[in-house]
Design an enzyme around this catalytic site. Sequence first.
Site, PDB file in Angstrom:
ATOM      1  N   SER A  25     -20.275  -0.591   1.923  1.00 21.49           N
ATOM      2  CA  SER A  25     -19.059   0.170   1.654  1.00 21.49           C
ATOM      3  C   SER A  25     -19.197   1.604   2.160  1.00 21.49           C
ATOM      4  CB  SER A  25     -18.744   0.180   0.154  1.00 21.49           C
ATOM      5  OG  SER A  25     -19.843   0.686  -0.573  1.00 21.49           O
ATOM      6  N   ASN A 112     -22.830   1.392 -11.577  1.00 27.02           N
ATOM      7  CA  ASN A 112     -21.570   0.988 -12.215  1.00 27.02           C
ATOM      8  C   ASN A 112     -20.880   2.151 -12.925  1.00 27.02           C
ATOM      9  OD1 ASN A 112     -22.407  -1.418 -11.245  1.00 27.02           O
ATOM     10  ND2 ASN A 112     -22.754  -2.405 -13.223  1.00 27.02           N
ATOM     11  N   THR A 157      29.239   4.616  -2.670  1.00 26.54           N
ATOM     12  CA  THR A 157      28.645   3.497  -3.401  1.00 26.54           C
ATOM     13  C   THR A 157      28.873   2.304  -2.497  1.00 26.54           C
ATOM     14  OG1 THR A 157      30.682   2.923  -4.554  1.00 26.54           O
ATOM     15  CG2 THR A 157      29.248   4.497  -5.665  1.00 26.54           C
ATOM     16  N   HIS A 158      27.927   1.378  -2.488  1.00 28.37           N
ATOM     17  CA  HIS A 158      27.977   0.231  -1.556  1.00 28.37           C
ATOM     18  C   HIS A 158      28.042   0.705  -0.103  1.00 28.37           C
ATOM     19  CE1 HIS A 158      29.191  -2.152  -5.174  1.00 28.37           C
ATOM     20  NE2 HIS A 158      29.835  -1.033  -5.446  1.00 28.37           N
ATOM     21  N   SER A 279      12.775   8.349  23.822  1.00 28.23           N
ATOM     22  CA  SER A 279      12.524   6.988  24.262  1.00 28.23           C
ATOM     23  C   SER A 279      11.886   7.038  25.640  1.00 28.23           C
ATOM     24  CB  SER A 279      13.844   6.230  24.323  1.00 28.23           C
ATOM     25  OG  SER A 279      13.757   5.164  25.238  1.00 28.23           O
ATOM     26  N   LYS A 285      18.040   9.232  24.150  1.00 27.55           N
ATOM     27  CA  LYS A 285      17.649   8.996  22.759  1.00 27.55           C
ATOM     28  C   LYS A 285      16.940  10.179  22.094  1.00 27.55           C
ATOM     29  CE  LYS A 285      18.154   5.797  20.713  1.00 27.55           C
ATOM     30  NZ  LYS A 285      17.475   4.496  20.592  1.00 27.55           N
ATOM     31  N   ASN A 287      15.135  10.038  18.468  1.00 22.32           N
ATOM     32  CA  ASN A 287      14.882   9.072  17.387  1.00 22.32           C
ATOM     33  C   ASN A 287      14.243   9.712  16.151  1.00 22.32           C
ATOM     34  OD1 ASN A 287      15.870   6.957  18.963  1.00 22.32           O
ATOM     35  ND2 ASN A 287      13.861   6.602  19.887  1.00 22.32           N
ATOM     36  N   GLU A 292      11.629   6.985   9.892  1.00 24.71           N
ATOM     37  CA  GLU A 292      11.450   5.525   9.933  1.00 24.71           C
ATOM     38  C   GLU A 292      10.048   5.144   9.479  1.00 24.71           C
ATOM     39  OE1 GLU A 292      13.381   3.734  13.683  1.00 24.71           O
ATOM     40  OE2 GLU A 292      13.196   5.873  14.064  1.00 24.71           O
ATOM     41  N   TYR A 319     -18.576  -5.037 -15.169  1.00 26.48           N
ATOM     42  CA  TYR A 319     -18.470  -4.732 -13.741  1.00 26.48           C
ATOM     43  C   TYR A 319     -18.659  -5.988 -12.896  1.00 26.48           C
ATOM     44  CZ  TYR A 319     -19.353  -3.002  -9.062  1.00 26.48           C
ATOM     45  OH  TYR A 319     -19.281  -2.789  -7.711  1.00 26.48           O
ATOM     46  N   GLN A 324     -15.483  -3.094  -5.837  1.00 29.23           N
ATOM     47  CA  GLN A 324     -15.672  -2.257  -4.645  1.00 29.23           C
ATOM     48  C   GLN A 324     -14.405  -2.269  -3.776  1.00 29.23           C
ATOM     49  OE1 GLN A 324     -19.555  -2.138  -2.615  1.00 29.23           O
ATOM     50  NE2 GLN A 324     -18.505  -3.038  -0.865  1.00 29.23           N
ATOM     51  N   LYS A 327     -11.515   0.758  -3.430  1.00 24.94           N
ATOM     52  CA  LYS A 327     -11.538   2.020  -2.669  1.00 24.94           C
ATOM     53  C   LYS A 327     -10.491   2.085  -1.564  1.00 24.94           C
ATOM     54  CE  LYS A 327     -15.533   2.888  -4.726  1.00 24.94           C
ATOM     55  NZ  LYS A 327     -15.630   1.500  -5.202  1.00 24.94           N
TER      56      LYS A 327
HETATM   57  N1  ARG Z   1     -20.435   0.196  -3.972  1.00 19.46           N
HETATM   58  C1  ARG Z   1     -20.260  -0.292  -5.301  1.00 19.46           C
HETATM   59  C2  ARG Z   1     -18.772  -0.171  -5.683  1.00 19.46           C
HETATM   60  O1  ARG Z   1     -18.081   0.507  -5.017  1.00 19.46           O
HETATM   61  C3  ARG Z   1     -21.079   0.508  -6.252  1.00 19.46           C
HETATM   62  C4  ARG Z   1     -21.455  -0.202  -7.488  1.00 19.46           C
HETATM   63  C5  ARG Z   1     -22.354  -1.325  -7.154  1.00 19.46           C
HETATM   64  N2  ARG Z   1     -22.926  -1.877  -8.314  1.00 19.46           N
HETATM   65  C6  ARG Z   1     -23.653  -2.983  -8.250  1.00 19.46           C
HETATM   66  N3  ARG Z   1     -24.156  -3.406  -9.339  1.00 19.46           N
HETATM   67  N4  ARG Z   1     -23.818  -3.643  -7.146  1.00 19.46           N
HETATM   68  O2  ARG Z   1     -18.308  -0.753  -6.638  1.00 19.46           O
END
Ligand code: ARG
Length: 458
Positions: A25, A112, A157-158, A279, A285, A287, A292, A319, A324, A327
């Site tokens: 990650s 965790n 309206t509408h 364009s 154009k 735009n 949008e 956990y 993960q 994120k």
């Molecule tokens: N990269 C993990 C997350 O974002 C961190 C926690 C990982 N914990 C574990 N017991 N593997 O959740």
Amino acid sequence: MSQNKPWGGRFSESTDQFVEEFTESVSFDRELAEVDIRQSLAHTETLKRAGVLSDEEAEAIKRGLLSILEDIKAGRFEWKRELEDVHMNIERELINRIGRVGGKLHTARSRNDQVATDFRLYLKEQIKEILELLKALRKALTQKAAESVDIVVSGYTHLQKAQPIRLAHWFLAYREMFVRDTQRFADVYRRLDASPLGSGALAGVDFPLDRFFTAERLGFTRVLRNSLEATADRDFTVEFLNACNITMLHLSRLAEDLIIWASEEFGYVDLPDKLCTGSSIMPNKKNPDVLELIRGKAGRVLGDYVAISTVIKGLPMAYNRDLQEDKEPVFDAVRTLKGSLVGMRKIIEGLKPRKERMEENAGNLTLATDLANYLVQKGVPFREAHHIVGSLVGYVLERGKRMEELTLEELKKFSDLFGEDALELLKPSVVADRRKTYGGTAKESILKQLENAKGEDL
Ligand code: ARG
């Protein structure tokens, strides 16, 4: 033995390349580096108070962490995929820099509770920035409203012309939505402002950590009460993403109105050239791509909200690595929402309403309701008045006239209760100003709403 992993002790094979790629990650959670180090600095203090670290050890760790932070900020830090995530990258580097004592930092902490703490710290900062951006947008809307009190436009309206309104009323309507968004983000902030740290992997820790002390150092106002929940909970991401989602819905609706209004057929507003694009094939154009894209990105943020909701659904206590996956949707929504708020503020600031075009469109049939109400005031039941004026509308349409062109004689053909003063009503601004109720479109009501808005946006 897999010696290169922080957790390699119990393993007899080194990790499969695929697993390394699939589970890492650090490519995205390095976004949390600063808050991670902030957290570690506070945790170091707590460990010292708990008698786990000596003063010298704590000093060495803090110095090491600060030098790492410097390198990260300067873009010099070398992130290693094989170290999985931001937390282990920083910890390993700390040990490289200060030696074995660096290995004491993770005492009485699990990734965790660490990641849950980082994420809450990160979101607190982001929400503060979002609140500022919302405020800037509200201010721009209030300013435009102040400049457009004397412009009358048709309300819809509408998407059919309905009744004349003051243009300021429309700006203030959208502003009101962003006021609610502001309250919503502030509310999310209050609820997530609690520290998970000291919950360990799930069960709490067997060192005498003062969780209240750490929480205070990190600027949390509360401490989470249950260590299982503290490590397992991601409600705050769901709430946050829903707040982002609703704000994007508002931005999208505003974008849609402006896209229509900027069309040649409506011609109600001019968008600033510098915020539009051309364009590659049609020289004619101009735009509204920013608008949008804001409208389109609302779909994307809804996707982020749905993604996190479905990740959480069905997870057993406490956990799980699934978490993960919290994120990327959050980072994506943060980036998207902030960009959209900036874009919309710029559009609103640069927007030029076309008064003549709006006013020419504001009259005619939109004046019908008030003629009916005129008859009601003379004692005609509203249903009958509605019918009489309905025939009048038919008459006007048949002759290709505008309501404003009606003479008293013509009005009288439909009801002899019409008098000279009925002709007064055949003006959009007069009609608008008759709606004096609280929150209504009359100038006096708008001026009060504006006054309140200005007070709130300070
Ligand atoms: N990269 C993990 C997350 O974002 C961190 C926690 C990982 N914990 C574990 N017991 N593997 O959740």
